[in-house]
Scaffold this motif. Structure first.
Motif, PDB file in Angstrom:
ATOM      1  N   GLU A  59       0.652   4.311  -3.156  1.00  0.00           N
ATOM      2  CA  GLU A  59       0.400   5.456  -2.517  1.00  0.00           C
ATOM      3  C   GLU A  59       1.223   6.523  -3.120  1.00  0.00           C
ATOM      4  OE1 GLU A  59      -1.576   5.098   1.284  1.00  0.00           O
ATOM      5  OE2 GLU A  59      -3.238   3.943  -0.072  1.00  0.00           O
ATOM      6  N   SER A  60       2.707   6.302  -3.085  1.00  0.00           N
ATOM      7  CA  SER A  60       3.858   6.368  -2.971  1.00  0.00           C
ATOM      8  C   SER A  60       3.456   7.041  -5.045  1.00  0.00           C
ATOM      9  CB  SER A  60       5.191   6.505  -2.698  1.00  0.00           C
ATOM     10  OG  SER A  60       5.245   4.901  -3.423  1.00  0.00           O
ATOM     11  N   ARG A  72       0.965  -1.359   0.198  1.00  0.00           N
ATOM     12  CA  ARG A  72       0.391  -0.301  -0.130  1.00  0.00           C
ATOM     13  C   ARG A  72       0.645   1.884   0.184  1.00  0.00           C
ATOM     14  NH1 ARG A  72      -3.009  -1.436   4.141  1.00  0.00           N
ATOM     15  NH2 ARG A  72      -2.162  -0.722   5.486  1.00  0.00           N
ATOM     16  N   GLU A  73       1.398   1.157   0.722  1.00  0.00           N
ATOM     17  CA  GLU A  73       2.900   2.667   0.714  1.00  0.00           C
ATOM     18  C   GLU A  73       3.591   2.939  -0.038  1.00  0.00           C
ATOM     19  OE1 GLU A  73       5.616   2.177   3.924  1.00  0.00           O
ATOM     20  OE2 GLU A  73       3.858   2.077   5.550  1.00  0.00           O
TER      21      GLU A  73
END
Length: 221
Positions: free
Chosen positions: A161-162, A157-158
């Motif tokens: 989303e980056s 997810r990180e």
């Protein structure tokens, strides 16, 4: 990479991403080494018994990630590989195939990619989403629908989303969940509009619901 001979790499880190998915980090002999795997291709590996596993593993790292490569793998109770990693013998590259089609990434070949992923199926999509950092003029748009059962099941997810933060005009992601939390604000504000012959509408309604789009999120003209 060697497409005919296996090379051995040491496991240096394991990170649990969800209850049955983990990220495995393997190191190269030097901190400047790269895997040399083209985007859209995969590796094959040896299992604990030394047998060739005919299953694609797609690293989520690119050649811009020096000295290591990472695999995100779903672990099954009787899995012959995922529960026995302390090193990994791999060979490749091998081209991902779908029926008679082969996928090879060519920057700028298409105006946009539409991607559908579920669970650990996100792994081959991530390198394609990143594109080739050596070719910053590649303006291919990416629209990704990523389906999971729960919020906790969303992998990488990180990292995803980056991409939306760094490339807001090029990368769009839409999360859908089968079991969303009460405060979920992912795809609840999306409405799907359908129009077509009855067989198409019936098939699309079922497929969209499997992706997490409830009947209330769909409208048929």
């Amino acid at each position: 990479m060697d497409p005919d001979n296996f090379k051995d790499f040491k496991l240096v880190k394991k990170q649990q991403l969800s209850h049955n998915v983990a990220k495995f980090v393997f190191e190269f002999p030097t901190t400047t080494s790269v895997l040399g795997l083209p985007i859209g291709q995969h590796i094959s590996s040896l299992d604990a018994q030394g047998e060739d596993v005919i299953k694609p593993y797609t690293p989520t790292t690119l050649d811009s990630d020096l000295g290591r490569f990472e695999l995100v793998i779903k672990m099954y109770p009787q899995g012959r590989i995922s529960h026995h990693f302390d090193h990994l013998a791999v060979k490749g590259p091998k081209v991902l195939t779908l029926l008679t089609q082969m996928f090879k990434y060519q920057p700028g070949q298409f105006r946009a990619f539409g991607m559908l992923a579920g669970g650990s199926g996100i792994t081959p999509q991530v390198p394609s989403s990143k594109g080739d950092p050596r070719k910053p003029k590649d303006k291919t748009e990416v629209h990704l629908i990523y389906a999971n059962v729960t919020y906790e099941d969303i992998l990488l997810r990180e990292e995803l989303e980056s991409l939306t933060a760094n490339y807001p005009d090029q990368f769009k992601i839409y999360y859908v969940l089968n079991q969303p939390p009460e405060t979920w604000d992912g795809a609840s504000d999306i409405q799907i509009l359908r129009c077509g012959p009855p067989p198409m509408n019936k098939a699309m309604a079922a497929n969209l619901e499997d992706l997490g789009y409830s009947p209330e999120m769909q409208f048929q003209f």
